[in-house]
Design a protein around this motif. Structure first.
Motif, short mmCIF file in Angstrom:
data_model
loop_
_atom_site.label_atom_id
_atom_site.label_comp_id
_atom_site.label_asym_id
_atom_site.label_seq_id
_atom_site.Cartn_x
_atom_site.Cartn_y
_atom_site.Cartn_z
N ALA A 197 0.83 -1.21 0.00
CA ALA A 197 0.00 0.00 0.00
C ALA A 197 0.87 1.26 0.00
O ALA A 197 0.54 2.26 -0.66
N LYS A 213 2.22 1.71 -3.46
CA LYS A 213 1.19 2.30 -4.32
C LYS A 213 1.15 3.82 -4.16
O LYS A 213 1.09 4.57 -5.15
N CYS A 253 4.09 5.34 -5.94
CA CYS A 253 3.89 5.35 -7.39
C CYS A 253 2.99 6.51 -7.79
O CYS A 253 3.23 7.19 -8.80
N GLU A 254 1.97 6.76 -7.00
CA GLU A 254 1.05 7.87 -7.31
C GLU A 254 1.73 9.22 -7.15
O GLU A 254 1.38 10.19 -7.83
N SER A 273 4.32 -5.97 -4.03
CA SER A 273 4.93 -4.65 -4.28
C SER A 273 5.49 -4.55 -5.69
O SER A 273 5.37 -3.51 -6.35
N VAL A 327 2.57 -4.07 -8.00
CA VAL A 327 2.03 -2.71 -7.91
C VAL A 327 2.80 -1.75 -8.81
O VAL A 327 2.22 -0.99 -9.59
N SER A 362 2.06 -2.26 -12.38
CA SER A 362 0.72 -1.79 -12.74
C SER A 362 0.70 -0.29 -13.01
O SER A 362 -0.19 0.21 -13.71
N TYR A 363 1.67 0.43 -12.46
CA TYR A 363 1.80 1.87 -12.72
C TYR A 363 2.78 2.17 -13.86
O TYR A 363 3.13 3.33 -14.09
#
Length: 433
Positions: A285, A288, A291-292, A327, A330, A333-334
């Motif tokens: 998390a 994530k 990444c954002e 991880s 994640v 995925s980005y």
């Protein structure tokens, strides 16, 4: 490089810092618990920046040049090599350990040998980037850079730590590069950790007989401290990247909120370069959120692609092996770049069981890169600690690499975190030359 025409000879130490060759014994290598002959084509000249250690309380093993039988070298202590970054060892030093032998410090122990006035090691150059070549460092430039940047950032605790502890005390290659204004800039950020790695280089319990090789960061940097010196680096350095998560700290994901704020602020100032995190991957998390904020790449460290080998070494607190896999997923995925910092231990990394687990990890995560790193640990101590008394059938580190490359031709091999130019451009060309 010319292939040797014969096996090189065993080395031994007299216990007083002098090393000799024993021409009655051909050198062999170790894989797992076994000593075996090294193919002559696997020996390369000890690279610049390599060094040799004596191994107290240990007798080297070799093959008798007359009889062809394996026996001990009784003339002195066994010898091993440290091979410099960008190279991966194929065999460990082979020796017999005496009952009273001390535990070895946290370095890598590659087999070493001698022939025709030259030291040899069984290794491959896995990385063409010259980022940490010994010959590339100029002490005068480094000290001038330290002086200039301490003046430029007089109140920045992180720059002070990188200068006085990492660069000048421990001669950290990444810190030295930062002070020369080039390539990868280290950004330690966390004094705490959520793993209790057996071979932790920055913290060892008092009851252990081996010291940590360096002191851990003792404060929590602020986002402002991080941004202050990383933005100019990204704006001016060649092939620039900044990396959270260094050997002198704990786990950076425990500081994810600070790092997230820092990344977002860095990206408000410059789109240049790559932002990377070196991590145990324990908090998907948090990954994530990073990444954002603008994280470009992740490098997750592991001694194995198998849970039952990973967890006894890392001894994780409040996370499990499956979290590190998540991880990696994640970040992919980005659209980010994913690497594993893969601790190579001949005789375990190249076991058939590990090979199958590694194939599964690559497939499950869409992994971009393996950084084939030498494992800095006493082999006997490590295998005893994790209970690895049987390693199963092994295929050889070189064969493992070949099989993985053949099956996954897009998967990159290397030793360092790639800059954004290499990630998005020409992987074979866009790096420090």
């Amino acid at each position: 490089m010319a292939v040797l025409q014969q096996s090189p000879y065993v080395l031994y130490s007299n216990g007083n810092g002098a090393i000799f060759e024993d021409t009655s014994l051909y050198a062999v290598g170790r894989t797992g618990w076994d000593a075996l002959a090294v193919p002559v084509e696997d020996w390369i000249a000890l690279p610049d920046g390599g060094s040799l250690y004596e191994l107290p309380g240990r007798r080297g093993i070799g093959i008798d040049v007359q009889s062809g039988e394996m026996r001990l070298c009784e003339k002195g202590w066994a010898v091993a090599a440290f091979i410099p970054p960008a190279h991966t060892g194929l065999y460990l030093a082979a020796y017999e350990t005496q009952a009273d032998a001390p535990v070895l410090p946290l370095f890598c122990y590659t087999a070493a040998a001698w022939l025709n006035d030259q030291f040899y090691v069984p290794a491959v150059r896995i990385e063409q980037d010259i980022r940490q070549e010994c010959s590339g460092y100029d002490d005068g430039l480094i000290h001038q850079g330290v002086s200039n940047l301490l003046q430029a950032y007089p109140h920045n605790r992180l720059v002070k730590h990188l200068a006085e502890t990492c660069c000048l005390t421990y001669h950290c290659p990444a810190a030295r590069n930062y002070f020369i204004g080039r390539w990868e800039c280290p950004v330690p950020s966390s004094p705490a950790c959520n793993a209790n790695c057996i071979g932790c280089i920055s913290f060892q319990p008092q009851e252990e007989s081996i010291p940590s090789t360096q002191d851990r960061l003792t404060f929590k940097p602020t986002p402002e401290e991080i941004v202050e010196f990383t933005v100019p680096h990204l704006q001016t350095a060649p092939f620039p990247l900044v990396s959270f998560g260094q050997g002198c700290e704990g786990e950076p994901l425990l500081m994810w909120e600070t790092i997230s704020k820092a990344i977002a602020e860095i990206r408000r100032h410059t789109p240049n370069g790559s932002i990377n995190i070196n991590t145990n991957g324990s908090k998907p998390a948090a990954v994530k959120a990073l990444c954002e904020a603008g994280l470009n790449s992740i490098r997750v460290s592991t001694n194995s692609a198998r849970k039952h080998i990973y967890e006894p070494y890392y001894r994780p607190n409040n996370y499990v092996f499956e979290d590190i896999v998540e991880s990696l997923k994640v970040v992919r995925s980005y659209g980010g770049w994913t690497s594993i910092n893969y601790f190579v231990f001949p005789g375990m990394t190249d076991s058939v069981e590990e090979y199958e687990a590694l194939r599964k990890l690559i497939k499950d995560t869409g992994l971009n890169m393996i950084q084939w790193r030498n494992f800095n640990i006493d082999p006997d101590w490590y295998m005893g600690k994790i209970g690895a008394y049987e390693t199963g059938e092994c295929i050889g580190v070189k064969q493992l690499m070949s099989l993985i490359h053949e099956e996954f031709p897009d998967l990159k091999f290397g030793y360092f975190n790639p800059p954004i130019e290499r990630i998005k451009g020409n992987y074979e060309m866009d790096f420090a030359h």
